[in-house]
Scaffold this active site. Sequence first.
Site, mmCIF file in Angstrom:
data_model
loop_
_atom_site.group_PDB
_atom_site.id
_atom_site.type_symbol
_atom_site.label_atom_id
_atom_site.label_comp_id
_atom_site.label_asym_id
_atom_site.label_seq_id
_atom_site.Cartn_x
_atom_site.Cartn_y
_atom_site.Cartn_z
ATOM 1 N N LYS A 39 0.861 -1.186 0.000
ATOM 2 C CA LYS A 39 0.000 0.000 0.000
ATOM 3 C C LYS A 39 0.891 1.227 0.000
ATOM 4 O O LYS A 39 1.982 1.202 0.569
ATOM 5 C CB LYS A 39 -0.855 0.010 1.278
ATOM 6 C CG LYS A 39 -2.068 0.883 1.192
ATOM 7 C CD LYS A 39 -3.255 0.145 0.605
ATOM 8 C CE LYS A 39 -4.439 1.061 0.395
ATOM 9 N NZ LYS A 39 -5.613 0.376 -0.100
ATOM 10 N N GLY A 92 -25.417 2.476 2.451
ATOM 11 C CA GLY A 92 -24.547 3.044 1.417
ATOM 12 C C GLY A 92 -24.881 2.462 0.057
ATOM 13 O O GLY A 92 -24.736 1.265 -0.171
ATOM 14 N N VAL A 93 -25.384 3.315 -0.851
ATOM 15 C CA VAL A 93 -25.758 2.823 -2.186
ATOM 16 C C VAL A 93 -24.924 3.532 -3.256
ATOM 17 O O VAL A 93 -25.437 4.001 -4.258
ATOM 18 C CB VAL A 93 -27.277 2.956 -2.456
ATOM 19 C CG1 VAL A 93 -28.058 2.022 -1.562
ATOM 20 C CG2 VAL A 93 -27.753 4.397 -2.296
ATOM 21 N N GLY A 94 -23.620 3.593 -3.043
ATOM 22 C CA GLY A 94 -22.710 4.154 -4.039
ATOM 23 C C GLY A 94 -22.364 3.109 -5.079
ATOM 24 O O GLY A 94 -23.208 2.282 -5.458
ATOM 25 N N VAL A 140 -20.574 0.422 -4.990
ATOM 26 C CA VAL A 140 -20.702 -0.977 -4.574
ATOM 27 C C VAL A 140 -22.124 -1.277 -4.087
ATOM 28 O O VAL A 140 -22.790 -2.186 -4.608
ATOM 29 C CB VAL A 140 -19.663 -1.298 -3.472
ATOM 30 C CG1 VAL A 140 -19.911 -2.670 -2.880
ATOM 31 C CG2 VAL A 140 -18.254 -1.198 -4.038
HETATM 32 P P1 NAD Z 1 -18.860 5.224 -3.030
HETATM 33 O O1 NAD Z 1 -18.246 6.501 -2.575
HETATM 34 O O2 NAD Z 1 -19.226 5.050 -4.458
HETATM 35 O O3 NAD Z 1 -20.184 4.936 -2.166
HETATM 36 C C1 NAD Z 1 -20.249 5.083 -0.789
HETATM 37 C C2 NAD Z 1 -21.682 5.517 -0.468
HETATM 38 O O4 NAD Z 1 -21.843 5.500 0.961
HETATM 39 C C3 NAD Z 1 -21.997 6.938 -0.929
HETATM 40 O O5 NAD Z 1 -23.221 6.939 -1.658
HETATM 41 C C4 NAD Z 1 -22.100 7.728 0.379
HETATM 42 O O6 NAD Z 1 -23.013 8.801 0.300
HETATM 43 C C5 NAD Z 1 -22.581 6.655 1.337
HETATM 44 N N1 NAD Z 1 -22.357 6.932 2.741
HETATM 45 C C6 NAD Z 1 -21.302 7.549 3.325
HETATM 46 N N2 NAD Z 1 -21.486 7.620 4.646
HETATM 47 C C7 NAD Z 1 -22.663 7.025 4.915
HETATM 48 C C8 NAD Z 1 -23.388 6.746 6.101
HETATM 49 N N3 NAD Z 1 -22.956 7.146 7.297
HETATM 50 N N4 NAD Z 1 -24.569 6.091 6.015
HETATM 51 C C9 NAD Z 1 -25.036 5.696 4.806
HETATM 52 N N5 NAD Z 1 -24.391 5.922 3.643
HETATM 53 C C10 NAD Z 1 -23.222 6.573 3.705
HETATM 54 O O7 NAD Z 1 -17.845 4.097 -2.529
HETATM 55 P P2 NAD Z 1 -17.796 2.573 -3.001
HETATM 56 O O8 NAD Z 1 -16.759 2.433 -4.028
HETATM 57 O O9 NAD Z 1 -19.183 2.095 -3.252
HETATM 58 O O10 NAD Z 1 -17.222 1.864 -1.680
HETATM 59 C C11 NAD Z 1 -18.045 1.568 -0.574
HETATM 60 C C12 NAD Z 1 -17.247 0.770 0.453
HETATM 61 O O11 NAD Z 1 -16.757 -0.426 -0.129
HETATM 62 C C13 NAD Z 1 -16.025 1.491 1.017
HETATM 63 O O12 NAD Z 1 -15.837 1.103 2.363
HETATM 64 C C14 NAD Z 1 -14.892 0.955 0.173
HETATM 65 O O13 NAD Z 1 -13.650 1.026 0.849
HETATM 66 C C15 NAD Z 1 -15.340 -0.484 0.014
HETATM 67 N N6 NAD Z 1 -14.776 -1.175 -1.157
HETATM 68 C C16 NAD Z 1 -14.993 -0.689 -2.417
HETATM 69 C C17 NAD Z 1 -14.477 -1.372 -3.512
HETATM 70 C C18 NAD Z 1 -14.731 -0.921 -4.921
HETATM 71 O O14 NAD Z 1 -14.458 -1.679 -5.845
HETATM 72 N N7 NAD Z 1 -15.239 0.273 -5.149
HETATM 73 C C19 NAD Z 1 -13.734 -2.553 -3.314
HETATM 74 C C20 NAD Z 1 -13.556 -3.029 -2.023
HETATM 75 C C21 NAD Z 1 -14.080 -2.336 -0.945
#
Ligand code: NAD
Length: 354
Positions: free
Chosen positions: A82, A183-185, A187
Amino acid sequence: MMTAFWTEPDFDDHELVEVIRDRASGLTAIIAIHSTHLGPAGGGARFWHYAEPADAMRDALRLSRGMSYKNAMAGLPAGGGKAVILADVARSKTPEMLSAFGDAIEALGGRYVTAEDVGMAEADMAAIARRTDHVSGLPVENGSAGGDPGPFTAMGIYLGIKAAVAHRLGRDSMDGVHVAVQGVGSVGGGVSRLLARDGARLTLADIDGPRVGALAEQLGAATVDPSRIMEVECDVFSPNALGAILDDAGIARLNAPIVAGGANNQLARPEHGLALAGRGILYAPDYVINAGGIINVTLEYVARRNGEHCGVDEVHSRIAQIPGRLTRIWRESEESGLTPDMVADRMAQASIGR
Ligand code: NAD
């Protein structure tokens, strides 16, 4: 008082910890290589403002070890590493800093392969790639491994949730299974769409109101205030936003027999794995269930280095192994009395010769 990083509790016989200071660009960064036992150390670069440099060192040590475990459990030919770039308060990022960072990676001769992490974007990866080949997650053509890891991560989590529902509830269909998604981003949104297609009943929460509203309408899902999502009475709680949500208070609030989601570092401390088990909740270790994205970018990198092409089918066939891996962990947990996170850690440690 000044302490050496190798006396830090997070130091775990890391193979290499390098501090990069480039006066011309102002870059200060740390590259930590935990293990190259299984291959080049893969793991993202984080661009972040740390209050104290020691916090950056702790992040680099902890996150690189986490990548060793994650890559090993995903069956990838990759070790764990990392990088953290120490940003100023304004988080100013310049092309010169990215070039200097690329040069530092190149100087390691392929022992560390970088990727996107918090604070870095695809364009930053492309800038670094002008100085070194040891970058994964670059834009690719349709049908090839690589590109946005989110949908691949979501697919692995969806399959993992199905495996948990089969294992814990004895149900082989998601029809009517109630999942609460935090969290509906990238992932969590992807997971919700896949579950909705199978007839799962969804309750969604996100601090981004318009985003969660639009998705709920599209999928016919319910929504709750983000402060209440962990209390929803449901079959599966799926955390896909923040880390460290499974602390004493968070676990006490849960009203679900299963926790399975993609957020990194869900357990606030190792003993919270025991607290979950104590409440009879089945836990899918985060770094096992959320490996779809790293599988995608690692296969992209390996193919590019070998001058070969890797299609998305290969990525999906590797992601399809995630549910079986989780089921093995849960069975071993039941036989040994160890928690699933402990079983996963032990399996990973054995794979990397520790
Ligand atoms: P993202 O930023 O696209 O989505 C995160 C979502 O969570 C956003 O919509 C945000 O508004 C919401 N959020 C933040 N705080 C919140 C809360 N307190 N309550 C409810 N919703 C909240 O991020 P992502 O890429 O979807 O990643 C989400 C998680 O998965 C992170 O922890 C990330 O480290 C982990 N992750 C992601 C990947 C990947 O491929 N993107 C891979 C492994 C792990």
